[in-house]
Scaffold this motif. Structure first.
Motif: not given
Length: 496
Positions: A105-127
């Motif tokens: 999760c942490e790596a994906l958010m660092a790699q593509f910070p715009d992803g949170i806005e695009r998906a509308g949700n935080l990267y969480m291990p449950g997803f």
């Protein structure tokens, strides 16, 4: 008649309704969760298919299923069901309450910070998306064979119809869907090295996706029924409870606990760990706060005490106690709202030689209610507020627990007929909507006619006499996680 199949974590439930929405029968087949390592949670998808066959067989003994007109599905969200090019399962499904992919999760958010806005949700291990990154890094031989990714209920739909489909309410919990467009997002898929070719086609929950294959229909003893896309369990529960319009909400007391509110548009608020997903019905969205161990906390304690949940609740009710100095933090599976921490731990605080089982049971009921208050506070900060809430889920059968939640949230709670089968009822209603829509009827008129709120069984108003007790106890509950976090991390290191 219409059949709803609800694939939960602990069991698969079949619910049959008539054309007026009345529940005619329900049957359940149990499922087992495997935890091969700490924070891991998996299930064999083949066990879902066997449970499906078992439930349909049980329903045949109750009803004449030749009268069925359509079938709908609901299911546990976020699970990563991985298939090869021939549609064969590659590994056990990694479930919604699996916490292994925090690093990813942490790596994906660092790699593509715009992803949170695009998906509308935080990267969480449950997803789902971070689970795929974990497989890529830890099971490369599996990832090399990966051709299709399906959510749990969508695997059942595939087995039933031979078609790979999903709906936007369930798909919104993968982090690959853009909830505003209600379709897969190519850039979100690309960061986990997937494309739309790996994904099922997205539908609205009431859309028809196909029919039972000839072989499956024969094996199940059914006609080649139309099958609708269905919904994630919470959105399906909302449909079952008639929670379909902005300003309405409900609480689900299943294995996890969910605080669900409907919104007229996609209202992302990831900074407050609020989930913002598509609803199962067109032109609707919803927000959720989630606590990962609701009824599961009580089931865990019952197993530990070698008692049933009913025995624990009966003993507590017989004791007459309404207050306890024991405090319980229900983070047995980590926590989402408000902490987003898969390594958070459960705790009892305040134990002594005089503490009895009843006091600990009461503390568990209160602790889950306090976690739901955390969810309520997060939703209010995201601009979501409701005056009253319906209740669904197995835990909602306890009138005592319902009253405690009403007291803690300081809200009117309404327990409705069918609340214990909410997602299955919703899946059956979606089947009804899809079959009627297939006859050319307007979907909004159908929603207004068939997605009504079930009859009220009991109303719980907050008890003013206990208001200060719960406020003061919640003030102790709130800082407990942060104040013990470093200690729990050291304890986990000792046992690893």
């Amino acid at each position: 008649m219409y059949l709803g199949l609800d694939l939960g974590t602990s069991g698969l439930k079949g619910v049959v309704i008539d054309a007026n929405g009345r529940v005619l029968a329900q049957e359940t087949a149990s499922l087992v969760v495997d935890s091969p390592n700490a924070t891991w949670s998996e299930q064999d998808p083949l066990s879902w298919w066997q449970a499906c066959k078992d439930v349909v067989g049980q329903l045949h003994q109750r009803l004449d299923l030749s009268k069925l007109k359509a079938l709908g599905l609901s299911g546990q969200m976020h699970g990563a069901t991985l298939l090869d090019a021939q549609g064969q399962v590659l590994r056990p499904c990694i479930l919604w309450n699996d916490g292994r992919s925090q690093v990813q999760c942490e790596a994906l958010m660092a790699q593509f910070p715009d992803g949170i806005e695009r998906a509308g949700n935080l990267y969480m291990p449950g997803f789902t998306a971070p689970k795929i990154r974990w497989v890529q890094e830890n099971e490369p031989e599996i990832f090399a064979k990966l051709t299709h990714v399906l959510l749990p209920k969508d695997y059942l739909a595939y087995r039933l119809t031979g078609i790979m489909s999903s709906d936007c309410s369930d798909a919104a919990g993968t982090l690959w869907l853009n909830p505003e467009t209600r379709q897969w997002d190519d850039d979100l898929l690309a960061i986990t090295e997937l494309t739309q070719a790996n994904m099922p086609i997205i539908y609205e929950g009431c859309d028809l996706v196909g029919t039972l294959s000839e072989t499956v229909a024969r094996d199940l003893g059914l006609a080649q029924l139309p099958v609708v896309a269905g919904a994630g369990d919470n959105a399906a529960g909302a449909v079952g409870m008639g929670v379909t319009n902005p300003g309405q909400g409900f609480i689900s007391l299943g294995t996890s606990g969910v605080y669900f509110t409907v919104s007229e548009s996609h209202k992302a608020n990831p900074q407050n760990t609020v989930h913002a997903f598509c609803h199962a019905l067109p032109n609707r969205w919803h927000q959720m706060g989630v606590t990962l161990s609701a009824a599961n906390s009580l089931a865990w304690f019952a197993k530990l005490m070698d008692k049933s949940v009913v025995e624990l609740l009966d003993a507590l009710e017989d004791s007459g106690i309404k207050r306890t100095n024991v405090l319980f933090l229900p983070y047995l599976s980590g926590e989402r709202t408000p902490h987003n921490d898969p390594f958070a731990n459960g705790q009892f605080v305040g134990l002594s030689n005089t503490t009895n089982v009843e006091a600990m049971t009461l503390a568990i009921l209160e602790g889950v209610a306090f976690s739901l208050l955390d969810c309520q506070n997060a939703l209010v900060s995201a601009g979501s507020f409701v005056d009253e809430l319906s209740l669904i889920g197995g835990g909602a059968r306890s009138a005592m627990w319902r009253q405690i939640i009403a007291n803690v949230l300081n809200k009117r709670l309404i327990y409705r007929d069918g609340g214990d089968v909410g997602p299955g009822l919703g899946a059956a209603r979606l089947a009804l909507l899809g079959e009627q829509q297939g006859q050319g009827k307007d979907i909004e008129s159908l929603i207004a006619e068939y997605c009504t709120m079930p009859d009220v069984l009991e109303i719980h108003e907050p008890e003013a006499s206990l208001g200060s007790y719960y406020r003061n106890k919640y003030a102790l509950f709130q800082p407990l996680y942060q104040s013990t976090k470093s200690l729990n991390e050291k304890l986990m290191q000792l046992s690893s």
